[in-house]
Design a protein around this motif. Structure first.
Motif, PDB file in Angstrom:
ATOM      1  N   LYS A   2       0.865  -1.179   0.000  1.00 39.67           N
ATOM      2  CA  LYS A   2       0.000   0.000   0.000  1.00 39.67           C
ATOM      3  C   LYS A   2       0.904   1.231   0.000  1.00 39.67           C
ATOM      4  O   LYS A   2       1.834   1.330   0.805  1.00 39.67           O
ATOM      5  CB  LYS A   2      -0.893  -0.018   1.235  1.00 39.67           C
ATOM      6  CG  LYS A   2      -1.803   1.152   1.373  1.00 39.67           C
ATOM      7  CD  LYS A   2      -2.960   1.047   0.431  1.00 39.67           C
ATOM      8  CE  LYS A   2      -3.958   2.151   0.788  1.00 39.67           C
ATOM      9  NZ  LYS A   2      -4.966   2.298  -0.198  1.00 39.67           N
ATOM     10  N   THR A   4       1.258   5.435   0.202  1.00 38.05           N
ATOM     11  CA  THR A   4       0.655   6.721   0.550  1.00 38.05           C
ATOM     12  C   THR A   4       1.713   7.802   0.347  1.00 38.05           C
ATOM     13  O   THR A   4       2.918   7.518   0.374  1.00 38.05           O
ATOM     14  CB  THR A   4       0.140   6.764   2.004  1.00 38.05           C
ATOM     15  OG1 THR A   4       1.198   6.440   2.895  1.00 38.05           O
ATOM     16  CG2 THR A   4      -1.024   5.813   2.211  1.00 38.05           C
ATOM     17  N   THR A  61       5.333   6.708   1.664  1.00 40.90           N
ATOM     18  CA  THR A  61       5.274   5.698   2.723  1.00 40.90           C
ATOM     19  C   THR A  61       4.773   4.398   2.103  1.00 40.90           C
ATOM     20  O   THR A  61       3.777   4.393   1.376  1.00 40.90           O
ATOM     21  CB  THR A  61       4.315   6.136   3.851  1.00 40.90           C
ATOM     22  OG1 THR A  61       4.780   7.381   4.374  1.00 40.90           O
ATOM     23  CG2 THR A  61       4.268   5.103   4.964  1.00 40.90           C
ATOM     24  N   ASP A  63       3.543   0.486   2.975  1.00 46.67           N
ATOM     25  CA  ASP A  63       3.087  -0.508   3.947  1.00 46.67           C
ATOM     26  C   ASP A  63       3.101  -1.847   3.239  1.00 46.67           C
ATOM     27  O   ASP A  63       2.371  -2.056   2.272  1.00 46.67           O
ATOM     28  CB  ASP A  63       1.684  -0.186   4.461  1.00 46.67           C
ATOM     29  CG  ASP A  63       1.658   1.062   5.318  1.00 46.67           C
ATOM     30  OD1 ASP A  63       2.577   1.238   6.139  1.00 46.67           O
ATOM     31  OD2 ASP A  63       0.726   1.860   5.141  1.00 46.67           O
ATOM     32  N   GLN A  64       3.960  -2.702   3.696  1.00 46.74           N
ATOM     33  CA  GLN A  64       4.132  -4.007   3.079  1.00 46.74           C
ATOM     34  C   GLN A  64       2.997  -4.854   3.515  1.00 46.74           C
ATOM     35  O   GLN A  64       2.669  -5.828   3.454  1.00 46.74           O
ATOM     36  CB  GLN A  64       5.477  -4.606   3.446  1.00 46.74           C
ATOM     37  CG  GLN A  64       6.614  -3.676   3.195  1.00 46.74           C
ATOM     38  CD  GLN A  64       6.958  -3.432   1.727  1.00 46.74           C
ATOM     39  OE1 GLN A  64       6.817  -4.304   0.915  1.00 46.74           O
ATOM     40  NE2 GLN A  64       7.400  -2.257   1.409  1.00 46.74           N
TER      41      GLN A  64
END
Length: 64
Positions: A2, A4, A61, A63-64
């Protein structure tokens, strides 16, 4: 993955759009990052990681 961004801190260097053009673009008005795709496919992950690593303002940013 994800993705951002914090566009308010973007310095419009264009490294993200250069590194991962399928995921990032730049505003025609001021060059600020535009997130085209917030959940890139697996084959784009390395390019997105490179974009995040090379961002001078560190506005991406992951997010794995």
């Amino acid at each position: 993955m994800k993705v951002t961004i914090d566009a308010d801190r973007c310095v419009a260097s264009g490294m993200c759009a250069y590194s991962a053009p399928e995921v990032f673009d730049q505003s025609e008005e001021d060059g600020v990052v535009v997130l085209v795709q917030d959940s890139p496919s697996a084959d784009q992950h390395e390019a997105v990681r490179t974009a995040a690593r090379n961002c001078p303002a560190q506005v991406i940013t992951l997010d794995q």
